[in-house]
Design a protein around this motif. Structure first.
Motif, PDB file in Angstrom:
ATOM      1  N   THR A   4      83.443  69.268  99.914  1.00  0.00           N
ATOM      2  CA  THR A   4      82.081  68.921 100.321  1.00  0.00           C
ATOM      3  C   THR A   4      82.058  68.321 101.720  1.00  0.00           C
ATOM      4  N   ALA A  12      73.547  75.938 105.853  1.00  0.00           N
ATOM      5  CA  ALA A  12      74.224  75.883 104.554  1.00  0.00           C
ATOM      6  C   ALA A  12      73.956  77.154 103.753  1.00  0.00           C
ATOM      7  N   PHE A  70      77.207  69.858  99.213  1.00  0.00           N
ATOM      8  CA  PHE A  70      77.400  69.740 100.662  1.00  0.00           C
ATOM      9  C   PHE A  70      76.087  69.930 101.415  1.00  0.00           C
ATOM     10  N   SER A  71      75.131  70.644 100.811  1.00  0.00           N
ATOM     11  CA  SER A  71      73.815  70.789 101.448  1.00  0.00           C
ATOM     12  C   SER A  71      73.078  69.450 101.440  1.00  0.00           C
ATOM     13  N   SER A  84      74.486  66.470 101.266  1.00  0.00           N
ATOM     14  CA  SER A  84      75.193  65.571 102.178  1.00  0.00           C
ATOM     15  C   SER A  84      74.842  65.876 103.632  1.00  0.00           C
ATOM     16  N   ALA A  85      74.831  67.164 103.990  1.00  0.00           N
ATOM     17  CA  ALA A  85      74.476  67.544 105.359  1.00  0.00           C
ATOM     18  C   ALA A  85      73.024  67.190 105.658  1.00  0.00           C
ATOM     19  N   ASP A 136      80.074  69.951 104.686  1.00  0.00           N
ATOM     20  CA  ASP A 136      78.875  69.263 105.189  1.00  0.00           C
ATOM     21  C   ASP A 136      79.054  68.914 106.663  1.00  0.00           C
TER      22      ASP A 136
END
Length: 532
Positions: free
Chosen positions: A427, A460, A248-249, A251-252, A431
């Motif tokens: 995720t 994150a 998710f980090s 993606s963000a 994100d």
């Protein structure tokens, strides 16, 4: 504007709201987690008192949010464009709906969809006999009701004010306080009042994100334990969490276009294929029949579920009442996050399009998901293939999920795909959360800009740190209840934003000047017909 530009040079983050929020979370969260049993007992006692005294208030709150959403959508304000009326929307309708579904549902739908009915079956409302056919119908329809119009109205109804401030009035900061400026006034908004509003938002969302991180992991770990015949340990949870955080980090960090949008649309296809697999490999005919009965039962009893307080049954069933109150309270804590995110991605959309997409797309997807997953679980319970209720009562409700999936042909594939869909859902939830918090904290101009990638990574990391610390110390259950209680001030703020949206559009006569030309022409035609 000079103040903002100066802030940009000195700092990427507004520390005046960020630091107090973190200090308050740690000051409350760590002691509560260290003394989990005592704090959970205290918080549950407080929550029980609230349910006893104000259950009617929360229930009417959800109902009124849905009514307000429909009224605003189909009024003259619904045609107001969030941005330039000649500008095309940023995303196609499918992309837009996919992003909102991924943000609105998350992996929680995979838990409630498959096992929420087990709670209602044991304690059905209106004097229905436990474990009866009617109890099963109440269980399946209630799991759909949780993801229906009230919930998504709660999520989206602050978005019109936020979207209008950002895309029409071109205010640089994407903040709740900024959306309420027309009510609070400049002095209060720029002073302590605005800071309190923004800190309340950050506390509820940062703690809620940490809870999601902690409570989302078991959806994956229980299935991994079944898949590889291993025990569930903190080490396994830590490994899953780290992998999830990295995903998710990234993606963000990539942003909406390259990260969040692609993951959201990909997950729609994978989840759809997984549902089709369950239908073909599992009891497809039963699922279709049971889904049809459940939808019929839900629509027939929708008002009964919406306004049920159990007032006449003093010692009887209370699960639905308590859970609905907690659900709406917990949804309220997430409402501003959903609204901030929806406002950010809705440039070029009308208020009607934004609200109705958020009401209809996640609702329809969640009903189908609950029908397919819940139908599979109920079938295995009725046929005796899986002792679902024994597992739920003697172990953990999460433990029932891999056992139900293992009853399908190609069980390894079924569990693996379930894990994949859950990971992507988790995720896309976090994100989006990370991106939104970064936008909220940013001192950059958010009208056309994006939050700094550095800020996204910092957020994150903070979410991960809070979640892991509290998980390691003792648990997240007290923080989950506390997060639900934080919904009380958020509800008040939410009603303020609804009024603020109307006030700003009336001041600007946006329903006349900020609409698409074809809609303005149609409105004039109808006016001429009525005059004739």
């Amino acid at each position: 504007m000079k103040k903002i530009e100066g802030a940009n040079r000195s700092s990427l983050i507004d520390y005046k709201i960020f630091i107090p929020s973190l200090l308050i979370i740690f000051a409350i969260g760590i002691p509560f987690s260290m003394y989990e049993d005592a704090s959970l007992h205290m918080l549950n006692s407080i929550f029980d008192k609230i349910v006893e005294a104000f259950s009617w208030g929360y229930i009417w709150y959800g109902f009124l949010m849905a009514v307000a959403a429909l009224c605003l959508s189909f009024s003259k304000y619904g045609n107001v464009v969030l941005g330039d009326p000649t500008e095309k929307p940023r995303f196609t309708l499918f992309e837009y709906a996919s992003i909102l579904v991924a943000m609105g549902l998350g992996s929680t739908i995979m838990r409630t969809g498959m096992i929420e009915w087990t709670n209602v079956v044991q304690d059905p409302p209106y004097g229905v006999e436990a474990y009866s056919i009617d109890a099963l119908l109440w269980g399946s329809s209630y799991s759909m009701f949780l993801w229906s119009f009230q919930t998504f109205a709660i999520f989206v109804m602050a978005a019109p004010a936020l979207g209008y401030v950002l895309h029409v009035r071109k205010k640089p900061l994407l903040r709740i306080s900024e959306a309420c400026r027309c009510i609070l006034g400049d002095k209060l908004t720029d002073g302590i009042g605005g800071k309190i509003v923004d800190v309340i938002f950050l506390i509820s969302i940062l703690s809620g994100a940490a809870v999601t991180l902690g409570l989302g992991a078991p959806i994956i770990t229980y299935n991994l334990a079944k898949l590889f015949s291993i025990e569930i340990t903190f080490t396994l949870t830590l490994i899953v969490t780290i992998i999830w955080v990295v995903l998710f980090s990234i993606s963000a960090y990539l942003g909406i276009e390259k990260g969040i949008k692609r993951l959201s649309t990909l997950n729609m296809y994978i989840a759809g294929a997984f549902a089709l697999f369950i239908m073909l490999a599992g009891p497809g005919i039963f699922i279709l029949d049971y889904f049809t009965d459940s939808v019929s039962f839900l629509l027939t009893n929708y008002m009964n579920m919406s306004l049920h307080t159990n007032s006449l049954d003093m010692v009887g069933s209370m699960y639905i009442v308590k859970n609905t109150v907690f659900w709406f309270a917990y949804s309220a804590t997430w409402a501003m996050l959903h609204s901030v995110f929806a406002a950010k991605i809705s440039r070029g959309r009308t208020i009607k399009e934004m609200i109705l997409t958020y009401l209809l797309a996640p609702t329809l997807i969640s009903w189908v998901a609950s029908g397919v997953l819940g139908g599979l679980g109920v079938n295995r319970f009725l046929s005796g293939t899986v002792p679902v209720m024994d597992i739920v009562q003697e172990q953990n409700p999460m433990a029932a999920i891999p056992e139900i999936l293992a009853s399908l042909p190609f069980a390894i594939i079924a569990i693996s795909v379930f894990i994949l869909v859950a990971i992507i859902f988790l995720t896309t939830t976090l994100d989006s959360t990370t991106y939104t918090i970064a936008s909220y904290l940013s001192t950059k101009n958010m009208v056309d800009g994006e939050p700094s990638k550095i800020v996204r990574i910092i957020v994150a990391g903070i979410i991960t740190f809070i979640g892991l610390i509290l998980m390691r110390i003792g648990g997240l259950a007290p923080l989950e209840v506390l997060t639900g209680l934080l919904g009380i001030p958020i509800i008040v703020i939410q009603f303020l934003t609804i009024y603020a949206a109307k006030k700003m559009m009336d001041e600007d006569k946006a329903w006349k000047y900020n609409v698409r030309k074809n809609e303005e022409t149609t409105e004039n035609k109808w006016r001429n017909v009525n005059n004739f």
